[in-house]
Scaffold this motif. Structure first.
Motif, PDB file in Angstrom:
ATOM      1  N   GLU A  29       0.822  -1.215   0.000  1.00  0.00           N
ATOM      2  CA  GLU A  29       0.000   0.000   0.000  1.00  0.00           C
ATOM      3  C   GLU A  29       0.856   1.266   0.000  1.00  0.00           C
ATOM      4  O   GLU A  29       0.538   2.236  -0.689  1.00  0.00           O
ATOM      5  CB  GLU A  29      -0.931   0.021   1.208  1.00  0.00           C
ATOM      6  CG  GLU A  29      -2.092  -0.932   1.087  1.00  0.00           C
ATOM      7  CD  GLU A  29      -3.025  -0.832   2.280  1.00  0.00           C
ATOM      8  OE1 GLU A  29      -4.121  -0.265   2.105  1.00  0.00           O
ATOM      9  OE2 GLU A  29      -2.649  -1.309   3.367  1.00  0.00           O
ATOM     10  N   ALA A  30       1.926   1.264   0.775  1.00  0.00           N
ATOM     11  CA  ALA A  30       2.758   2.463   0.909  1.00  0.00           C
ATOM     12  C   ALA A  30       3.606   2.742  -0.324  1.00  0.00           C
ATOM     13  O   ALA A  30       3.788   3.899  -0.709  1.00  0.00           O
ATOM     14  CB  ALA A  30       3.657   2.330   2.137  1.00  0.00           C
ATOM     15  N   TYR A  31       4.129   1.680  -0.941  1.00  0.00           N
ATOM     16  CA  TYR A  31       5.082   1.871  -2.031  1.00  0.00           C
ATOM     17  C   TYR A  31       4.569   1.416  -3.391  1.00  0.00           C
ATOM     18  O   TYR A  31       5.252   1.579  -4.401  1.00  0.00           O
ATOM     19  CB  TYR A  31       6.402   1.165  -1.705  1.00  0.00           C
ATOM     20  CG  TYR A  31       7.048   1.763  -0.482  1.00  0.00           C
ATOM     21  CD1 TYR A  31       7.722   2.968  -0.554  1.00  0.00           C
ATOM     22  CD2 TYR A  31       6.927   1.140   0.762  1.00  0.00           C
ATOM     23  CE1 TYR A  31       8.291   3.534   0.572  1.00  0.00           C
ATOM     24  CE2 TYR A  31       7.499   1.701   1.898  1.00  0.00           C
ATOM     25  CZ  TYR A  31       8.177   2.899   1.800  1.00  0.00           C
ATOM     26  OH  TYR A  31       8.724   3.466   2.927  1.00  0.00           O
ATOM     27  N   GLY A  32       3.369   0.851  -3.411  1.00  0.00           N
ATOM     28  CA  GLY A  32       2.776   0.411  -4.667  1.00  0.00           C
ATOM     29  C   GLY A  32       2.012   1.525  -5.344  1.00  0.00           C
ATOM     30  O   GLY A  32       1.968   2.670  -4.877  1.00  0.00           O
ATOM     31  N   TYR A  33       1.389   1.167  -6.439  1.00  0.00           N
ATOM     32  CA  TYR A  33       0.650   2.111  -7.266  1.00  0.00           C
ATOM     33  C   TYR A  33      -0.809   1.683  -7.280  1.00  0.00           C
ATOM     34  O   TYR A  33      -1.150   0.648  -7.838  1.00  0.00           O
ATOM     35  CB  TYR A  33       1.258   2.106  -8.675  1.00  0.00           C
ATOM     36  CG  TYR A  33       0.668   3.078  -9.644  1.00  0.00           C
ATOM     37  CD1 TYR A  33       0.580   4.439  -9.358  1.00  0.00           C
ATOM     38  CD2 TYR A  33       0.213   2.642 -10.882  1.00  0.00           C
ATOM     39  CE1 TYR A  33       0.047   5.334 -10.268  1.00  0.00           C
ATOM     40  CE2 TYR A  33      -0.317   3.529 -11.803  1.00  0.00           C
ATOM     41  CZ  TYR A  33      -0.397   4.872 -11.488  1.00  0.00           C
ATOM     42  OH  TYR A  33      -0.924   5.747 -12.388  1.00  0.00           O
ATOM     43  N   SER A  34      -1.648   2.471  -6.618  1.00  0.00           N
ATOM     44  CA  SER A  34      -3.074   2.175  -6.520  1.00  0.00           C
ATOM     45  C   SER A  34      -3.812   2.773  -7.714  1.00  0.00           C
ATOM     46  O   SER A  34      -3.600   3.944  -8.049  1.00  0.00           O
ATOM     47  CB  SER A  34      -3.637   2.759  -5.220  1.00  0.00           C
ATOM     48  OG  SER A  34      -5.021   2.538  -5.140  1.00  0.00           O
ATOM     49  N   VAL A  35      -4.668   1.971  -8.346  1.00  0.00           N
ATOM     50  CA  VAL A  35      -5.392   2.425  -9.533  1.00  0.00           C
ATOM     51  C   VAL A  35      -6.856   2.026  -9.452  1.00  0.00           C
ATOM     52  O   VAL A  35      -7.253   1.204  -8.632  1.00  0.00           O
ATOM     53  CB  VAL A  35      -4.786   1.839 -10.830  1.00  0.00           C
ATOM     54  CG1 VAL A  35      -3.339   2.278 -10.998  1.00  0.00           C
ATOM     55  CG2 VAL A  35      -4.903   0.336 -10.887  1.00  0.00           C
ATOM     56  N   VAL A  36      -7.629   2.627 -10.322  1.00  0.00           N
ATOM     57  CA  VAL A  36      -9.019   2.230 -10.549  1.00  0.00           C
ATOM     58  C   VAL A  36      -9.099   1.890 -12.040  1.00  0.00           C
ATOM     59  O   VAL A  36      -9.268   2.779 -12.875  1.00  0.00           O
ATOM     60  CB  VAL A  36     -10.008   3.355 -10.177  1.00  0.00           C
ATOM     61  CG1 VAL A  36     -11.435   2.920 -10.461  1.00  0.00           C
ATOM     62  CG2 VAL A  36      -9.832   3.782  -8.727  1.00  0.00           C
ATOM     63  N   PRO A  37      -8.934   0.604 -12.368  1.00  0.00           N
ATOM     64  CA  PRO A  37      -8.869   0.224 -13.782  1.00  0.00           C
ATOM     65  C   PRO A  37     -10.233   0.207 -14.452  1.00  0.00           C
ATOM     66  O   PRO A  37     -11.265   0.122 -13.789  1.00  0.00           O
ATOM     67  CB  PRO A  37      -8.292  -1.189 -13.728  1.00  0.00           C
ATOM     68  CG  PRO A  37      -8.808  -1.727 -12.444  1.00  0.00           C
ATOM     69  CD  PRO A  37      -8.804  -0.545 -11.490  1.00  0.00           C
ATOM     70  N   LYS A  38     -10.176   0.266 -15.765  1.00  0.00           N
ATOM     71  CA  LYS A  38     -11.404   0.124 -16.553  1.00  0.00           C
ATOM     72  C   LYS A  38     -11.744  -1.361 -16.666  1.00  0.00           C
ATOM     73  O   LYS A  38     -10.857  -2.192 -16.865  1.00  0.00           O
ATOM     74  CB  LYS A  38     -11.193   0.700 -17.955  1.00  0.00           C
ATOM     75  CG  LYS A  38     -10.937   2.175 -17.964  1.00  0.00           C
ATOM     76  CD  LYS A  38     -10.664   2.674 -19.370  1.00  0.00           C
ATOM     77  CE  LYS A  38     -10.325   4.154 -19.323  1.00  0.00           C
ATOM     78  NZ  LYS A  38      -9.932   4.671 -20.624  1.00  0.00           N
ATOM     79  N   PRO A  39     -13.007  -1.703 -16.556  1.00  0.00           N
ATOM     80  CA  PRO A  39     -13.411  -3.111 -16.745  1.00  0.00           C
ATOM     81  C   PRO A  39     -13.096  -3.565 -18.171  1.00  0.00           C
ATOM     82  O   PRO A  39     -13.211  -2.799 -19.126  1.00  0.00           O
ATOM     83  CB  PRO A  39     -14.917  -3.093 -16.506  1.00  0.00           C
ATOM     84  CG  PRO A  39     -15.190  -1.832 -15.756  1.00  0.00           C
ATOM     85  CD  PRO A  39     -14.133  -0.852 -16.195  1.00  0.00           C
TER      86      PRO A  39
END
Length: 129
Positions: free
Chosen positions: A69-79
């Motif tokens: 969570e701290a060092y990763g890349y959080s996304v909201v991908p397209k279905p």
């Protein structure tokens, strides 16, 4: 380099700290590769790693997920419209495609044939080249 780590790789890395999956997670922990994730992936990580059959230490789980969570890349991908053998695996592919990341998995047969979907051993060989 962006990667998406399938849950089975996390489980394997905690079961055998000297195996190939642990080497991949080691790359995450040293910052050599950046994990991409969304809330669905994090929820699956938490649920699976806390299953009693694994008996993982809560501190190990919290440390690993906290690092992602701290060092990763959080996304909201397209279905994506792709059909999946196991619909629960689709989220990993959606995040990988959205980020242009390599999806590292122990279950290649669950994903479409795609050069960005790699087994742990193929990924490690790819990193050496």
């Amino acid at each position: 380099m962006f990667v998406v780590i399938d849950t089975n790789v996390l489980v394997s890395s905690l079961l055998s700290r000297n195996g190939a999956p642990a080497a991949v997670i080691g790359m995450v922990l040293t910052g050599e590769i950046v994990p991409c994730y969304d809330y669905r992936i994090l929820n699956e990580y938490k649920e699976v790693l806390r299953r009693p059959k694994f008996d993982f230490e809560e501190n190990d789980i919290e440390t690993l997920i906290g690092w992602i969570e701290a060092y990763g890349y959080s996304v909201v991908p397209k279905p994506l419209p792709d059909d999946f053998v196991d619909v629960n695996d689709k989220k990993f592919y959606e995040v990988a495609k959205f980020c242009g990341a390599i999806l590292v998995t122990g279950n290649l047969k669950h994903f479409p044939h795609d050069p960005l979907v790699m087994s742990v051993s193929d990924f490690l060989a790819h990193r050496k080249n």
